[in-house]
Design an enzyme around this catalytic site. Sequence first.
Site, PDB file in Angstrom:
ATOM      1  N   HIS A 146      -3.965  14.913 -30.029  1.00  0.00           N
ATOM      2  CA  HIS A 146      -3.289  16.453 -30.349  1.00  0.00           C
ATOM      3  C   HIS A 146      -2.096  16.134 -29.788  1.00  0.00           C
ATOM      4  CE1 HIS A 146      -6.004  18.240 -33.406  1.00  0.00           C
ATOM      5  NE2 HIS A 146      -6.984  18.036 -32.629  1.00  0.00           N
ATOM      6  N   GLY A 184     -13.436  21.783 -28.023  1.00  0.00           N
ATOM      7  CA  GLY A 184     -12.407  21.604 -27.344  1.00  0.00           C
ATOM      8  C   GLY A 184     -11.186  22.350 -28.120  1.00  0.00           C
ATOM      9  N   GLN A 206      -2.616  23.399 -31.176  1.00  0.00           N
ATOM     10  CA  GLN A 206      -3.495  23.983 -32.235  1.00  0.00           C
ATOM     11  C   GLN A 206      -3.370  25.620 -32.156  1.00  0.00           C
ATOM     12  OE1 GLN A 206      -7.359  21.681 -30.895  1.00  0.00           O
ATOM     13  NE2 GLN A 206      -7.515  21.689 -33.203  1.00  0.00           N
ATOM     14  N   HIS A 221      -9.970  12.511 -28.399  1.00  0.00           N
ATOM     15  CA  HIS A 221      -9.547  13.431 -29.680  1.00  0.00           C
ATOM     16  C   HIS A 221      -8.467  14.549 -29.278  1.00  0.00           C
ATOM     17  CE1 HIS A 221     -10.657  16.146 -33.372  1.00  0.00           C
ATOM     18  NE2 HIS A 221     -10.096  16.827 -32.673  1.00  0.00           N
ATOM     19  N   GLU A 222      -8.439  15.093 -28.114  1.00  0.00           N
ATOM     20  CA  GLU A 222      -7.839  16.169 -27.656  1.00  0.00           C
ATOM     21  C   GLU A 222      -6.402  15.399 -27.189  1.00  0.00           C
ATOM     22  OE1 GLU A 222      -8.507  19.081 -28.654  1.00  0.00           O
ATOM     23  OE2 GLU A 222     -10.862  18.851 -28.613  1.00  0.00           O
ATOM     24  N   CYS A 271     -12.563  18.837 -36.449  1.00  0.00           N
ATOM     25  CA  CYS A 271     -11.424  19.511 -35.755  1.00  0.00           C
ATOM     26  C   CYS A 271     -11.477  20.638 -36.273  1.00  0.00           C
ATOM     27  CB  CYS A 271     -10.168  18.610 -36.118  1.00  0.00           C
ATOM     28  SG  CYS A 271      -8.878  19.111 -35.357  1.00  0.00           S
ATOM     29  N   LEU A 272     -10.834  21.749 -35.425  1.00  0.00           N
ATOM     30  CA  LEU A 272     -10.687  23.126 -35.723  1.00  0.00           C
ATOM     31  C   LEU A 272      -9.362  23.306 -36.697  1.00  0.00           C
ATOM     32  CD1 LEU A 272     -11.499  24.940 -32.575  1.00  0.00           C
ATOM     33  CD2 LEU A 272     -12.775  24.817 -34.320  1.00  0.00           C
TER      34      LEU A 272
HETATM   35  O1  GNR Z   1     -14.970  21.494 -32.055  1.00  0.00           O
HETATM   36  C1  GNR Z   1     -14.838  20.135 -31.981  1.00  0.00           C
HETATM   37  N1  GNR Z   1     -15.785  19.331 -32.020  1.00  0.00           N
HETATM   38  C2  GNR Z   1     -15.657  17.969 -32.191  1.00  0.00           C
HETATM   39  C3  GNR Z   1     -16.653  17.095 -32.548  1.00  0.00           C
HETATM   40  C4  GNR Z   1     -16.529  15.475 -32.277  1.00  0.00           C
HETATM   41  C5  GNR Z   1     -15.194  15.189 -31.866  1.00  0.00           C
HETATM   42  C6  GNR Z   1     -14.353  15.967 -31.552  1.00  0.00           C
HETATM   43  C7  GNR Z   1     -14.499  17.203 -31.432  1.00  0.00           C
HETATM   44  S1  GNR Z   1     -13.132  18.378 -31.127  1.00  0.00           S
HETATM   45  C8  GNR Z   1     -13.373  19.915 -32.180  1.00  0.00           C
HETATM   46  C9  GNR Z   1     -12.212  20.879 -31.823  1.00  0.00           C
HETATM   47  C10 GNR Z   1     -10.945  20.632 -32.045  1.00  0.00           C
HETATM   48  O2  GNR Z   1     -10.380  20.380 -33.064  1.00  0.00           O
HETATM   49  N2  GNR Z   1     -10.321  20.087 -30.849  1.00  0.00           N
HETATM   50  O3  GNR Z   1      -9.029  19.521 -31.016  1.00  0.00           O
HETATM   51 NI    NI Z   2      -8.953  18.645 -32.958  1.00  0.00          NI
END
Ligand code: GNR
Ligand code: NI
Length: 170
Positions: free
Chosen positions: A140, A46, A51, A136-137, A94-95
């Site tokens: 952000h 995601g 980001q 999660h997104e 998270c990236l």
């Molecule tokens: O790549 C991602 N893996 C992930 C694993 C578990 C829960 C959420 C994520 S999102 C993350 C990519 C990211 O930072 N998206 O904002």
């Molecule tokens: Ni993230």
Amino acid sequence: MAILPIVRVPDPLLKKISKPVNKVDDKLRSFMDDMLETMYDAPGIGLAAVQVGKLLRILVIDTSRGEEDPNPNFYINPEITWTSKDINIYNEGCLSVPEQYADIERPAECKVKFLDYSGDLQEIHATNLLATCIQHEMDHLNGIVFIDYLSKLKRGMYVRKVKKYTMEED
Ligand code: GNR
Ligand code: NI
């Protein structure tokens, strides 16, 4: 298409609220294509526009992770319209917090309303990893990163590790 640099903690941009998209046009689609390429390159499942430095309410998600055919989905101006009472725990990454993981509790299922890549209104019912990833997104877009759910002490440790990782990388 282009691979864009990914913003990492503790960049203050990640604390900002992203703004709604006004119009889904070819210029926006070209940016979304760059988001997708950046996400696959990272690699991640995601990515939120903030980001890659743009404060717009756009997500791209592909939870297929190479096991199946690619299945990217874009979510423009997403809104969560329902969440389940039952909770899931996922070990999230998270990236913007590279190489760091933590167990995070979230509703196991949610419904989300959004505009798709064509600008058409959609509503889906998400479960499991997709539900976790959407939430999660969405965080952000509202200036929240998963480490914000941890204690201040733990969060500080995570940020320090990311700074160290970033320094050793360049
Ligand atoms: O790549 C991602 N893996 C992930 C694993 C578990 C829960 C959420 C994520 S999102 C993350 C990519 C990211 O930072 N998206 O904002
Ligand atoms: Ni993230």
